[in-house]
Design a protein around this motif. Sequence first.
Motif, PDB file in Angstrom:
ATOM      1  N   MET A 115      39.896  30.508  39.657  1.00 16.83           N
ATOM      2  CA  MET A 115      38.884  31.500  39.372  1.00 16.83           C
ATOM      3  C   MET A 115      38.513  32.207  40.675  1.00 16.83           C
ATOM      4  N   GLN A 116      38.231  33.486  40.577  1.00 19.30           N
ATOM      5  CA  GLN A 116      37.879  34.273  41.757  1.00 19.30           C
ATOM      6  C   GLN A 116      36.393  34.567  41.788  1.00 19.30           C
ATOM      7  N   CYS A 117      35.881  34.690  42.990  1.00 22.59           N
ATOM      8  CA  CYS A 117      34.481  35.068  43.185  1.00 22.59           C
ATOM      9  C   CYS A 117      34.307  36.499  42.690  1.00 22.59           C
ATOM     10  N   GLU A 118      33.295  36.730  41.896  1.00 23.35           N
ATOM     11  CA  GLU A 118      33.058  38.065  41.348  1.00 23.35           C
ATOM     12  C   GLU A 118      32.471  39.016  42.386  1.00 23.35           C
ATOM     13  N   LEU A 119      32.098  38.502  43.551  1.00 17.79           N
ATOM     14  CA  LEU A 119      31.509  39.354  44.573  1.00 17.79           C
ATOM     15  C   LEU A 119      32.525  39.698  45.668  1.00 17.79           C
ATOM     16  N   CYS A 120      33.165  38.678  46.238  1.00 21.69           N
ATOM     17  CA  CYS A 120      34.089  38.953  47.338  1.00 21.69           C
ATOM     18  C   CYS A 120      35.560  38.868  46.920  1.00 21.69           C
ATOM     19  N   GLY A 121      35.848  38.277  45.775  1.00 24.05           N
ATOM     20  CA  GLY A 121      37.225  38.195  45.297  1.00 24.05           C
ATOM     21  C   GLY A 121      37.987  36.991  45.803  1.00 24.05           C
ATOM     22  N   ALA A 122      37.408  36.162  46.627  1.00 23.17           N
ATOM     23  CA  ALA A 122      38.074  34.980  47.163  1.00 23.17           C
ATOM     24  C   ALA A 122      38.196  33.921  46.061  1.00 23.17           C
ATOM     25  N   CYS A 157      29.026  33.329  49.010  1.00 18.39           N
ATOM     26  CA  CYS A 157      28.291  34.455  48.418  1.00 18.39           C
ATOM     27  C   CYS A 157      27.043  34.009  47.669  1.00 18.39           C
ATOM     28  N   ALA A 158      26.938  32.715  47.363  1.00 14.60           N
ATOM     29  CA  ALA A 158      25.793  32.210  46.597  1.00 14.60           C
ATOM     30  C   ALA A 158      24.489  32.402  47.360  1.00 14.60           C
TER      31      ALA A 158
END
Length: 164
Positions: A1-8, A30-31
């Motif tokens: 799964m990818q971070c919805e903010l940074c894409g990592a 990002c949290a």
Amino acid sequence: MQCELCGAPIRGAPKKVQIEGAVLQVCEKCARLGVELAPPRPVATGRRTQARTQPRAAARPPQRGRDVFDMMVGEIVDDFGDRIKKARLDKNWTQKDLANEIKEREILIKKIEKGDLIPEDAVRVKIEKALGIKLLDVSDEDLERRGTGKITTTVGDIIKIKRE
């Protein structure tokens, strides 16, 4: 799964945070940019952890209580304000005189006559009695359905009383 903010890619469980009104699933890094939302509470199963001393009663379907609308007969007429005003003027009463007669405030009478406020049943009955008018639109079917107008005790009411 990818971070919805940074894409990592997210390692482990994603964090659910609110950032400027948007709820996103983000990585640990990002949290800290938003407000972390608490995980939903587990739903209670309804079981108690303590042992019961009395046997559990058989499950009953919920009973429908008496509804206000069951006892309602007819509806208030659309031109109730005009009827009240006409009857009041026929008696040569001011709004203050009517208010004193039914022991209510004058502003209440003004609002009812303007049609801004529908009178409650208790006020409606007092106005009808004082002015000698009827404000309910009652059909013959409603009168037959209502019967005597008294609330009688039913077998269900007795059973409910016994259980309490």
